[in-house]
Design an enzyme around this catalytic site. Structure first.
Site, PDB file in Angstrom:
ATOM      1  N   SER A 117      54.601  14.186  32.323  1.00  0.00           N
ATOM      2  CA  SER A 117      53.404  14.057  31.486  1.00  0.00           C
ATOM      3  C   SER A 117      52.245  13.384  32.222  1.00  0.00           C
ATOM      4  O   SER A 117      52.453  12.474  33.031  1.00  0.00           O
ATOM      5  CB  SER A 117      53.777  13.214  30.258  1.00  0.00           C
ATOM      6  N   GLU A 162      50.514  11.286  30.939  1.00  0.00           N
ATOM      7  CA  GLU A 162      50.587   9.890  30.503  1.00  0.00           C
ATOM      8  C   GLU A 162      51.090   8.995  31.654  1.00  0.00           C
ATOM      9  O   GLU A 162      50.799   7.809  31.691  1.00  0.00           O
ATOM     10  CB  GLU A 162      51.517   9.800  29.285  1.00  0.00           C
ATOM     11  N   TYR A 212      56.649   4.895  26.815  1.00  0.00           N
ATOM     12  CA  TYR A 212      56.815   6.350  26.941  1.00  0.00           C
ATOM     13  C   TYR A 212      56.474   6.797  28.367  1.00  0.00           C
ATOM     14  O   TYR A 212      57.245   7.523  29.011  1.00  0.00           O
ATOM     15  CB  TYR A 212      55.909   7.058  25.922  1.00  0.00           C
TER      16      TYR A 212
HETATM   17  P1  NAP Z   1      57.532  17.122  20.090  1.00  0.00           P
HETATM   18  O1  NAP Z   1      56.852  18.157  19.251  1.00  0.00           O
HETATM   19  O2  NAP Z   1      57.446  15.708  19.688  1.00  0.00           O
HETATM   20  O3  NAP Z   1      59.068  17.547  20.218  1.00  0.00           O
HETATM   21  C1  NAP Z   1      60.025  16.650  20.714  1.00  0.00           C
HETATM   22  C2  NAP Z   1      61.395  17.259  20.558  1.00  0.00           C
HETATM   23  O4  NAP Z   1      62.384  16.312  20.996  1.00  0.00           O
HETATM   24  C3  NAP Z   1      61.763  17.626  19.103  1.00  0.00           C
HETATM   25  O5  NAP Z   1      62.503  18.814  19.106  1.00  0.00           O
HETATM   26  C4  NAP Z   1      62.643  16.453  18.694  1.00  0.00           C
HETATM   27  O6  NAP Z   1      63.539  16.755  17.644  1.00  0.00           O
HETATM   28  C5  NAP Z   1      63.406  16.247  19.996  1.00  0.00           C
HETATM   29  N1  NAP Z   1      64.119  14.987  20.016  1.00  0.00           N
HETATM   30  C6  NAP Z   1      63.688  13.769  19.621  1.00  0.00           C
HETATM   31  N2  NAP Z   1      64.661  12.863  19.713  1.00  0.00           N
HETATM   32  C7  NAP Z   1      65.748  13.516  20.174  1.00  0.00           C
HETATM   33  C8  NAP Z   1      67.089  13.141  20.469  1.00  0.00           C
HETATM   34  N3  NAP Z   1      67.516  11.892  20.281  1.00  0.00           N
HETATM   35  N4  NAP Z   1      67.942  14.076  20.939  1.00  0.00           N
HETATM   36  C9  NAP Z   1      67.541  15.358  21.088  1.00  0.00           C
HETATM   37  N5  NAP Z   1      66.308  15.780  20.818  1.00  0.00           N
HETATM   38  C10 NAP Z   1      65.416  14.868  20.381  1.00  0.00           C
HETATM   39  O7  NAP Z   1      56.985  17.202  21.603  1.00  0.00           O
HETATM   40  P2  NAP Z   1      56.228  18.402  22.337  1.00  0.00           P
HETATM   41  O8  NAP Z   1      54.781  18.218  22.159  1.00  0.00           O
HETATM   42  O9  NAP Z   1      56.877  19.686  21.986  1.00  0.00           O
HETATM   43  O10 NAP Z   1      56.529  18.045  23.855  1.00  0.00           O
HETATM   44  C11 NAP Z   1      57.688  18.551  24.537  1.00  0.00           C
HETATM   45  C12 NAP Z   1      58.004  17.663  25.716  1.00  0.00           C
HETATM   46  O11 NAP Z   1      56.879  17.641  26.605  1.00  0.00           O
HETATM   47  C13 NAP Z   1      58.263  16.203  25.360  1.00  0.00           C
HETATM   48  O12 NAP Z   1      59.218  15.712  26.267  1.00  0.00           O
HETATM   49  C14 NAP Z   1      56.932  15.519  25.616  1.00  0.00           C
HETATM   50  O13 NAP Z   1      57.132  14.164  25.909  1.00  0.00           O
HETATM   51  C15 NAP Z   1      56.429  16.313  26.815  1.00  0.00           C
HETATM   52  N6  NAP Z   1      54.983  16.410  26.960  1.00  0.00           N
HETATM   53  C16 NAP Z   1      54.217  16.838  25.925  1.00  0.00           C
HETATM   54  C17 NAP Z   1      52.848  16.991  26.100  1.00  0.00           C
HETATM   55  C18 NAP Z   1      51.966  17.478  24.995  1.00  0.00           C
HETATM   56  O14 NAP Z   1      50.739  17.328  25.105  1.00  0.00           O
HETATM   57  N7  NAP Z   1      52.511  18.094  23.940  1.00  0.00           N
HETATM   58  C19 NAP Z   1      52.268  16.704  27.361  1.00  0.00           C
HETATM   59  C20 NAP Z   1      53.104  16.284  28.386  1.00  0.00           C
HETATM   60  C21 NAP Z   1      54.457  16.156  28.199  1.00  0.00           C
HETATM   61  P3  NAP Z   1      63.064  16.628  16.088  1.00  0.00           P
HETATM   62  O15 NAP Z   1      62.294  17.899  15.796  1.00  0.00           O
HETATM   63  O16 NAP Z   1      64.333  16.514  15.354  1.00  0.00           O
HETATM   64  O17 NAP Z   1      62.171  15.420  16.004  1.00  0.00           O
HETATM   65  O1  G4F Z   2      47.128  12.527  20.276  1.00  0.00           O
HETATM   66  P1  G4F Z   2      47.643  11.305  20.920  1.00  0.00           P
HETATM   67  O2  G4F Z   2      48.618  10.492  20.152  1.00  0.00           O
HETATM   68  O3  G4F Z   2      48.223  11.758  22.325  1.00  0.00           O
HETATM   69  P2  G4F Z   2      48.543  10.947  23.685  1.00  0.00           P
HETATM   70  O4  G4F Z   2      48.723   9.516  23.450  1.00  0.00           O
HETATM   71  O5  G4F Z   2      47.503  11.343  24.694  1.00  0.00           O
HETATM   72  O6  G4F Z   2      49.957  11.563  24.085  1.00  0.00           O
HETATM   73  C1  G4F Z   2      50.194  12.967  24.056  1.00  0.00           C
HETATM   74  O7  G4F Z   2      49.850  13.516  25.304  1.00  0.00           O
HETATM   75  C2  G4F Z   2      50.662  13.068  26.419  1.00  0.00           C
HETATM   76  C3  G4F Z   2      50.130  13.771  27.678  1.00  0.00           C
HETATM   77  O8  G4F Z   2      49.107  12.995  28.265  1.00  0.00           O
HETATM   78  C4  G4F Z   2      52.101  13.439  26.126  1.00  0.00           C
HETATM   79  F1  G4F Z   2      52.875  13.100  27.188  1.00  0.00           F
HETATM   80  C5  G4F Z   2      52.559  12.744  24.872  1.00  0.00           C
HETATM   81  O9  G4F Z   2      53.901  13.132  24.565  1.00  0.00           O
HETATM   82  C6  G4F Z   2      51.660  13.188  23.711  1.00  0.00           C
HETATM   83  O10 G4F Z   2      51.892  14.548  23.488  1.00  0.00           O
HETATM   84  O11 G4F Z   2      46.430  10.328  21.311  1.00  0.00           O
HETATM   85  C7  G4F Z   2      45.337  10.774  22.087  1.00  0.00           C
HETATM   86  C8  G4F Z   2      44.274   9.687  22.094  1.00  0.00           C
HETATM   87  C9  G4F Z   2      44.815   8.294  22.424  1.00  0.00           C
HETATM   88  O12 G4F Z   2      43.952   7.680  23.334  1.00  0.00           O
HETATM   89  C10 G4F Z   2      44.778   7.546  21.092  1.00  0.00           C
HETATM   90  O13 G4F Z   2      44.560   6.159  21.211  1.00  0.00           O
HETATM   91  O14 G4F Z   2      43.723   9.591  20.789  1.00  0.00           O
HETATM   92  C11 G4F Z   2      43.581   8.231  20.451  1.00  0.00           C
HETATM   93  N1  G4F Z   2      43.565   8.121  18.985  1.00  0.00           N
HETATM   94  C12 G4F Z   2      42.498   7.691  18.254  1.00  0.00           C
HETATM   95  N2  G4F Z   2      42.824   7.694  16.956  1.00  0.00           N
HETATM   96  C13 G4F Z   2      44.573   8.398  18.148  1.00  0.00           C
HETATM   97  C14 G4F Z   2      44.108   8.130  16.871  1.00  0.00           C
HETATM   98  N3  G4F Z   2      45.826   8.855  18.389  1.00  0.00           N
HETATM   99  C15 G4F Z   2      46.624   9.072  17.307  1.00  0.00           C
HETATM  100  N4  G4F Z   2      47.876   9.573  17.515  1.00  0.00           N
HETATM  101  N5  G4F Z   2      46.207   8.797  16.016  1.00  0.00           N
HETATM  102  C16 G4F Z   2      44.959   8.320  15.752  1.00  0.00           C
HETATM  103  O15 G4F Z   2      44.599   8.087  14.599  1.00  0.00           O
END
Ligand code: NAP
Ligand code: G4F
Length: 343
Positions: free
Chosen positions: A128, A130, A152
């Site tokens: 990520s 992050e 994280y």
């Molecule tokens: P997500 O929607 O939060 O999905 C996370 C998945 O992990 C869900 O299927 C969840 O199951 C499962 N999970 C949680 N706890 C678990 C456990 N104890 N054992 C097995 N499975 C478990 O995340 P996403 O946005 O699809 O992201 C997919 C991956 O990419 C994650 O690893 C995230 O950290 C990484 N990532 C995401 C982004 C982004 O912008 N979306 C960017 C960079 C990296 P439930 O449905 O039951 O909760």
């Molecule tokens: O949408 P966010 O919670 O995403 P964040 O923290 O960037 O993380 C996501 O992207 C990562 C990749 O860079 C993934 F690895 C991670 O699993 C996840 O998918 O927050 C985005 C930004 C942050 O700076 C947060 O402080 O939005 C700001 N924010 C402002 N108000 C908020 C809010 N975030 C959330 N969730 N809720 C708010 O009300």
């Protein structure tokens, strides 16, 4: 081809399953047991593939190493995508130990299992942006330094490094996809983009009155999740296991996202958005901007949806969702909630 996906019920897991099934893969997925159904994002795939066996689900958990190892040994997949995580950064400050256990144990368990298999199994780790920490306004690529700001982020650095270590030490085909933020109508409702698009739909339908956010100045490189799924797969088809950045190369603030989303329904965001300390984090990633030149040049990957297009896809979807809620409210089948979500 057989793929095993952890995190199949999440945003990326659902799109990846759809993508792999369309390529005629046999898809196996790990679902964790919960007291209410958690397969909403893949129910359409489950109904379509129950009879042909193309999609098979198993109860397991990333913390149950023996169950994960047994599944891999039994399924003998060609590719494993490790997407499972506690992926909410703010929640990782509240549940740091669980987030760390999930982020670290899952990857090492899978890598150890693959190491002992005769078959050459490819492994994808969901790294990520992050991990970079985002303190300076630099353009980030595969060689940029990690400086995580959350439990994280730290757990993702471990999984990233251990994947590289198994690649170099044991010749495991371990790929790290360093993905910048990617969003969609399937995005969890407590991530900021979806929280905003959902609120805009509900405010336009008259069933929500305000939207409370945290830090409006944070800047993110936001892309469309479906584009990133294709990128994951392309990385796994490349001749060598490497690290790859996927990003749009454009960064926008949370304020920009809110402004664009409210503009879509001809409303002024400032009339509805308030801020609360509740949504600020103990430590913040201020600025993320990715350089995905390597993936663009070598894998021929490029994002198909820009910032404006992404906001449109999400807001249009949530306007339709809100219209359904409005109908149910009118018929007194649900009661009004003036702000959503409560968490
Ligand atoms: P997500 O929607 O939060 O999905 C996370 C998945 O992990 C869900 O299927 C969840 O199951 C499962 N999970 C949680 N706890 C678990 C456990 N104890 N054992 C097995 N499975 C478990 O995340 P996403 O946005 O699809 O992201 C997919 C991956 O990419 C994650 O690893 C995230 O950290 C990484 N990532 C995401 C982004 C982004 O912008 N979306 C960017 C960079 C990296 P439930 O449905 O039951 O909760
Ligand atoms: O949408 P966010 O919670 O995403 P964040 O923290 O960037 O993380 C996501 O992207 C990562 C990749 O860079 C993934 F690895 C991670 O699993 C996840 O998918 O927050 C985005 C930004 C942050 O700076 C947060 O402080 O939005 C700001 N924010 C402002 N108000 C908020 C809010 N975030 C959330 N969730 N809720 C708010 O009300």
């Amino acid at each position: 081809m057989k793929a095993l996906i952890t995190g199949i019920t999440g945003q990326d897991g659902a799109y990846l399953s759809e993508f792999l099934l369309s390529k005629n893969y046999e898809v196996h997925g790990i679902v964790r047991r919960s007291s209410s159904f958690n397969t909403g994002r893949i129910d359409h795939l489950i109904s379509k593939h129950t009879s042909d066996g193309k999609l098979q689900l198993y109860y397991s958990d990333l913390l149950d190493s023996s169950s994960i190892t047994n599944l891999i040994n039994n399924i003998q997949p060609d590719e494993i995508y490790n997407l499972g995580a506690q992926s909410h950064v703010a929640v990782s400050f509240q549940n740091p130990i669980l987030t760390t256990q999930l982020g670290t144990l899952g990857s090492i368990t899978i890598l150890e299992t693959i190491k002992h298999l005769d078959k050459k199994v490819k492994f994808y780790q969901a790294s990520s942006s992050e991990m970079f920490g985002g303190t300076s306004k630099e353009l980030l690529d595969e060689n940029s330094l990690f400086d995580p700001k959350s439990p994280y982020g730290a757990s993702k650095v471990f999984a990233h490094d251990i994947t590289k270590i198994y690649r170099e030490s044991y010749n495991v085909f371990g790929v790290n996809g360093i993905l910048f933020n990617h969003e969609s109508p399937l995005r969890g409702e407590t991530f900021v983009t979806r929280k905003i698009s959902k609120a805009v739909g509900r405010i336009a339908a008259g069933i929500q009155s305000k939207l409370t956010l945290g830090n409006l100045d944070a800047s993110r490189d936001w892309g469309y999740a479906k584009d990133y799924i294709e990128g994951m797969w392309l990385m796994m088809q490349y001749d060598y296991p490497e690290d790859w950045v996927l990003a749009t190369g454009v960064t926008k603030t949370v304020r920009d996202f809110a402004e664009e989303a409210f503009k879509y329904v001809n409303l002024n965001w400032e009339d509805y958005v308030i801020t609360s300390e509740k949504y600020f984090r103990p430590n913040e990633v201020d600025y993320l901007l990715g350089d995905s030149s390597k993936a663009r040049e070598v894998l021929n990957w490029k994002p198909s949806v820009d910032f404006k297009g992404l906001v449109k896809i999400m807001v249009e979807h949530d306007i339709n969702e809100a219209k359904k809620d409005f109908t149910l409210l009118k018929d007194n089948l649900i009661s009004p909630t003036w702000e959503y979500p409560k968490l």
